[in-house]
Design a protein around this motif. Structure first.
Motif, PDB file in Angstrom:
ATOM      1  N   THR A  30     -34.227  -3.734  26.237  1.00 16.96           N
ATOM      2  CA  THR A  30     -35.359  -4.524  25.608  1.00 16.96           C
ATOM      3  C   THR A  30     -36.638  -3.591  25.732  1.00 16.96           C
ATOM      4  OG1 THR A  30     -36.131  -5.346  27.561  1.00 16.96           O
ATOM      5  CG2 THR A  30     -34.594  -6.494  26.299  1.00 16.96           C
ATOM      6  N   PRO A  31     -37.687  -3.772  24.634  1.00 15.12           N
ATOM      7  CA  PRO A  31     -38.797  -3.012  24.893  1.00 15.12           C
ATOM      8  C   PRO A  31     -39.489  -2.906  26.415  1.00 15.12           C
ATOM      9  CG  PRO A  31     -39.000  -3.735  22.745  1.00 15.12           C
ATOM     10  CD  PRO A  31     -37.792  -4.518  23.628  1.00 15.12           C
ATOM     11  N   ASP A  32     -39.295  -4.379  27.035  1.00 12.62           N
ATOM     12  CA  ASP A  32     -39.865  -4.441  28.436  1.00 12.62           C
ATOM     13  C   ASP A  32     -39.221  -3.485  29.357  1.00 12.62           C
ATOM     14  OD1 ASP A  32     -41.655  -6.463  27.617  1.00 12.62           O
ATOM     15  OD2 ASP A  32     -40.380  -8.206  28.347  1.00 12.62           O
ATOM     16  N   ASP A  33     -37.674  -3.353  29.312  1.00 13.05           N
ATOM     17  CA  ASP A  33     -36.932  -2.594  30.198  1.00 13.05           C
ATOM     18  C   ASP A  33     -37.483  -1.086  29.829  1.00 13.05           C
ATOM     19  OD1 ASP A  33     -35.583  -4.509  31.518  1.00 13.05           O
ATOM     20  OD2 ASP A  33     -33.871  -4.641  30.165  1.00 13.05           O
ATOM     21  N   VAL A  34     -37.823  -0.726  28.587  1.00 15.68           N
ATOM     22  CA  VAL A  34     -38.317   0.716  28.328  1.00 15.68           C
ATOM     23  C   VAL A  34     -39.465   0.905  29.062  1.00 15.68           C
ATOM     24  CG1 VAL A  34     -38.940   2.186  26.557  1.00 15.68           C
ATOM     25  CG2 VAL A  34     -36.931   0.826  26.200  1.00 15.68           C
ATOM     26  N   ILE A  35     -40.480  -0.158  29.181  1.00 13.85           N
ATOM     27  CA  ILE A  35     -41.560   0.129  29.665  1.00 13.85           C
ATOM     28  C   ILE A  35     -41.419   0.237  31.197  1.00 13.85           C
ATOM     29  CG2 ILE A  35     -43.770  -1.147  30.102  1.00 13.85           C
ATOM     30  CD1 ILE A  35     -43.531  -2.330  27.101  1.00 13.85           C
ATOM     31  N   LEU A  36     -40.676  -0.777  31.876  1.00 16.67           N
ATOM     32  CA  LEU A  36     -40.607  -0.674  33.243  1.00 16.67           C
ATOM     33  C   LEU A  36     -39.784   0.893  33.529  1.00 16.67           C
ATOM     34  CD1 LEU A  36     -39.267  -4.110  34.087  1.00 16.67           C
ATOM     35  CD2 LEU A  36     -41.349  -3.070  34.640  1.00 16.67           C
ATOM     36  N   ALA A  37     -38.880   1.314  32.869  1.00 19.80           N
ATOM     37  CA  ALA A  37     -38.444   2.516  32.943  1.00 19.80           C
ATOM     38  C   ALA A  37     -39.086   3.642  32.872  1.00 19.80           C
ATOM     39  CB  ALA A  37     -36.975   2.551  32.140  1.00 19.80           C
ATOM     40  N   GLN A  38     -40.062   3.633  31.942  1.00 24.53           N
ATOM     41  CA  GLN A  38     -40.910   4.632  31.898  1.00 24.53           C
ATOM     42  C   GLN A  38     -41.834   4.802  32.914  1.00 24.53           C
ATOM     43  OE1 GLN A  38     -42.940   3.465  28.106  1.00 24.53           O
ATOM     44  NE2 GLN A  38     -42.390   5.668  27.445  1.00 24.53           N
ATOM     45  N   ARG A  66     -25.876  -3.149  33.065  1.00 24.61           N
ATOM     46  CA  ARG A  66     -24.691  -2.758  32.252  1.00 24.61           C
ATOM     47  C   ARG A  66     -24.518  -1.443  32.201  1.00 24.61           C
ATOM     48  NH1 ARG A  66     -25.572  -8.004  30.734  1.00 24.61           N
ATOM     49  NH2 ARG A  66     -26.784  -7.469  28.952  1.00 24.61           N
ATOM     50  N   PHE A  67     -25.697  -0.785  31.610  1.00 30.02           N
ATOM     51  CA  PHE A  67     -26.138   0.340  30.857  1.00 30.02           C
ATOM     52  C   PHE A  67     -25.691   1.521  31.877  1.00 30.02           C
ATOM     53  CE2 PHE A  67     -29.458   3.564  30.083  1.00 30.02           C
ATOM     54  CZ  PHE A  67     -29.055   3.505  28.549  1.00 30.02           C
ATOM     55  N   ILE A  68     -25.837   1.395  33.110  1.00 29.23           N
ATOM     56  CA  ILE A  68     -25.450   2.317  34.251  1.00 29.23           C
ATOM     57  C   ILE A  68     -24.314   1.794  34.748  1.00 29.23           C
ATOM     58  CG2 ILE A  68     -27.528   3.351  34.529  1.00 29.23           C
ATOM     59  CD1 ILE A  68     -27.999   1.921  36.973  1.00 29.23           C
ATOM     60  N   VAL A  94     -34.468   7.448  28.529  1.00 27.77           N
ATOM     61  CA  VAL A  94     -35.473   6.899  27.457  1.00 27.77           C
ATOM     62  C   VAL A  94     -36.262   8.015  26.938  1.00 27.77           C
ATOM     63  CG1 VAL A  94     -37.900   5.950  27.342  1.00 27.77           C
ATOM     64  CG2 VAL A  94     -36.254   4.627  28.507  1.00 27.77           C
ATOM     65  N   ARG A  95     -36.365   9.085  28.016  1.00 28.99           N
ATOM     66  CA  ARG A  95     -37.286  10.156  27.483  1.00 28.99           C
ATOM     67  C   ARG A  95     -36.145  11.081  26.634  1.00 28.99           C
ATOM     68  NH1 ARG A  95     -39.317  13.442  32.802  1.00 28.99           N
ATOM     69  NH2 ARG A  95     -40.403  11.288  32.759  1.00 28.99           N
ATOM     70  N   ARG A  96     -34.995  11.143  27.039  1.00 25.55           N
ATOM     71  CA  ARG A  96     -34.114  11.713  26.044  1.00 25.55           C
ATOM     72  C   ARG A  96     -34.112  11.292  24.566  1.00 25.55           C
ATOM     73  NH1 ARG A  96     -29.200  11.927  29.258  1.00 25.55           N
ATOM     74  NH2 ARG A  96     -30.539  12.413  30.994  1.00 25.55           N
ATOM     75  N   ALA A  97     -33.958   9.927  24.614  1.00 24.93           N
ATOM     76  CA  ALA A  97     -33.851   8.995  23.347  1.00 24.93           C
ATOM     77  C   ALA A  97     -34.930   9.299  22.493  1.00 24.93           C
ATOM     78  CB  ALA A  97     -33.617   7.621  23.802  1.00 24.93           C
ATOM     79  N   ALA A 131     -35.889   1.426  22.100  1.00 26.36           N
ATOM     80  CA  ALA A 131     -35.140   0.258  22.972  1.00 26.36           C
ATOM     81  C   ALA A 131     -33.752  -0.004  22.271  1.00 26.36           C
ATOM     82  CB  ALA A 131     -36.127  -1.048  23.192  1.00 26.36           C
ATOM     83  N   ASP A 132     -33.758   0.040  20.963  1.00 30.82           N
ATOM     84  CA  ASP A 132     -32.718  -0.153  19.985  1.00 30.82           C
ATOM     85  C   ASP A 132     -31.790   0.824  20.326  1.00 30.82           C
ATOM     86  OD1 ASP A 132     -33.758  -2.574  19.039  1.00 30.82           O
ATOM     87  OD2 ASP A 132     -34.264  -1.888  17.256  1.00 30.82           O
ATOM     88  N   ALA A 133     -32.249   2.125  20.366  1.00 30.29           N
ATOM     89  CA  ALA A 133     -31.262   3.227  20.604  1.00 30.29           C
ATOM     90  C   ALA A 133     -30.499   3.232  21.836  1.00 30.29           C
ATOM     91  CB  ALA A 133     -32.098   4.507  20.350  1.00 30.29           C
ATOM     92  N   LEU A 134     -31.005   2.705  22.896  1.00 28.45           N
ATOM     93  CA  LEU A 134     -30.690   2.463  24.267  1.00 28.45           C
ATOM     94  C   LEU A 134     -29.903   0.979  24.479  1.00 28.45           C
ATOM     95  CD1 LEU A 134     -33.260   4.449  26.128  1.00 28.45           C
ATOM     96  CD2 LEU A 134     -30.996   5.286  25.687  1.00 28.45           C
ATOM     97  N   GLY A 135     -29.959   0.302  23.382  1.00 23.09           N
ATOM     98  CA  GLY A 135     -29.544  -1.096  23.714  1.00 23.09           C
ATOM     99  C   GLY A 135     -30.302  -1.800  24.986  1.00 23.09           C
TER     100      GLY A 135
END
Ligand SMILES: Nc1ncnc2c1ncn2[C@@H]1O[C@H](COP(=O)(O)OP(=O)(O)O)[C@@H](O)[C@H]1O
Ligand SMILES: Nc1ncnc2c1ncn2[C@@H]1O[C@H](COP(=O)(O)OP(=O)(O)O)[C@@H](O)[C@H]1O
Ligand SMILES: [Mg+2]
Ligand SMILES: [Mg+2]
Lengths: 77, 153, 153
Positions: A54-62, A6-8, A27-30, A48-52
């Motif tokens: 989950t922490p899991d998605d932040v971890i996968l994205a990183q 949804r995000f992109i 994630v880097r920018r946030a 995670a909250d700032a980007l809407g």
């Protein structure tokens, strides 16, 4: 990933590798923005909250934006 | 404090699988709500230990052995154990010295153990030649208020 | 085709751990470079199977048993197996029917197996009362490199 989709604003046919790389840049920018506004390191949940996401998605994205590890350069040479 | 959660991850010693270990341990540790920096440090330490198991533990690329990563949380303390049943280390004290490497041919920096020691509160290494290596790393999550989702015990 | 990679993840049947299973399988399956939609579907199917193991397999919250998630890749095919050694299912055919649930009190929808069947190419369930349940799910990644890019089903 649902959130990332949804995000992109994607229809789902985009490759995960690309979607996660784009999310990784955000994630880097946030993280940088939160460092400034909070005056300290943000927690993974705060990013995670700032980007809407989950922490899991932040971890996968990183992980998707991680520079190639030395192991790849060494083992296959 | 009581162990509030635990995980075990097993995978073949293939290059690339250090990334699986990083993600799994990071997702597991995220329950303690670490800072991004704390999580980066934990992931880097896990990477170094798992990479060692893959390239030094099982130097024979054709028959990858198994790497076992276990992690558990006690209160606000994360423990990660990385184990292989591979080559083992004859002199652990020497192996832990900064810049010491037995594989300069692979362009190893010899800084793996030093990085683990810098990023974790405690690092223990047990090893026996021909039998394998176990690295136990402990890190308290300072930003954590303890495991918030843990039931009262 | 030869098995190119494999993983095993073991964790206690605690609510919240379905998320660990989902992210670990996602990181593992990412090697096939699926589309966002394909990975989303795989993650959802894994979630449903693991949630079932946690809430139905081990209904006694005080003594969580273990859930085992195994995954492997053969060519462009991902197989995921979710196993518990808990309560088991007396009538598997009935359990797989849409809207069938034994726990309406937990606001279960009875759609778990239907979702797994819709999102995966094949779903096999083996179960024995008092001994546990094994769910084996197979999904070919159509968009994976080497495979012709077919439209999503
Ligand atoms: N799991 C392991 N199995 C066998 N030997 C190991 C293992 N981990 C580390 N070693 C030995 O310890 C040395 C130092 O490790 P490290 O500090 O990570 O440096 P590097 O990996 O760059 O060589 C390695 O060169 C290797 O000889
Ligand atoms: N791992 C399991 N152990 C025991 N029973 C299970 C398990 N998985 C499913 N079941 C049984 O099958 C039924 C249907 O499962 P599902 O389609 O996921 O619906 P729901 O979880 O919403 O009840 C459950 O209500 C339960 O009785
Ligand atoms: Mg090293
Ligand atoms: Mg269900």
């Amino acid at each position: 990933i649902g959130e990332i989709q949804r995000f992109i604003r994607d229809d789902g046919t985009i490759k995960v590798s690309r979607a996660l790389k784009e999310a990784g840049l955000r994630v880097r920018r946030a993280r940088d923005e939160l460092m400034k506004s909070l005056g300290r390191e943000p927690t993974i949940q705060e990013v995670a909250d700032a980007l809407g996401l989950t922490p899991d998605d932040v971890i996968l994205a990183q992980e998707a934006t991680r520079p190639p590890a030395s192991i790849h350069e060494t083992v296959y040479e | 404090m009581a162990r509030t959660n635990a995980m075990t991850l097993v995978f073949p010693a293939r290059s690339g699988n250090e990334s699986l270990a990083r993600v799994a341990v990071a997702a597991f540790a995220a329950a303690l709500d670490p800072t991004v920096e704390e999580l980066d440090e934990i992931k880097t330490a896990v990477s170094e230990a798992v990479t060692n198991a893959i390239i030094h533990g099982y130097p024979d690329r054709d028959e990858p052995g198994e790497v076992v990563v276990r992690a558990w949380i006690d209160g606000d303390v994360l423990t990660v154990v990385v184990e292989d049943q591979g080559a083992g280390i004859a002199d652990v004290a020497k192996a832990r010295e900064p810049l010491y490497t037995t594989r300069p041919d692979l362009e190893r920096s010899g800084m793996g153990f030093t990085i683990m020691e810098n990023f974790m509160d405690d690092v223990e290494v047990e090893s026996a030649p021909g039998r394998g290596t176990r690295v136990r790393m402990v890190r308290r999550i300072k930003s954590s208020a303890g495991a918030p989702s843990a039931p009262a015990h």
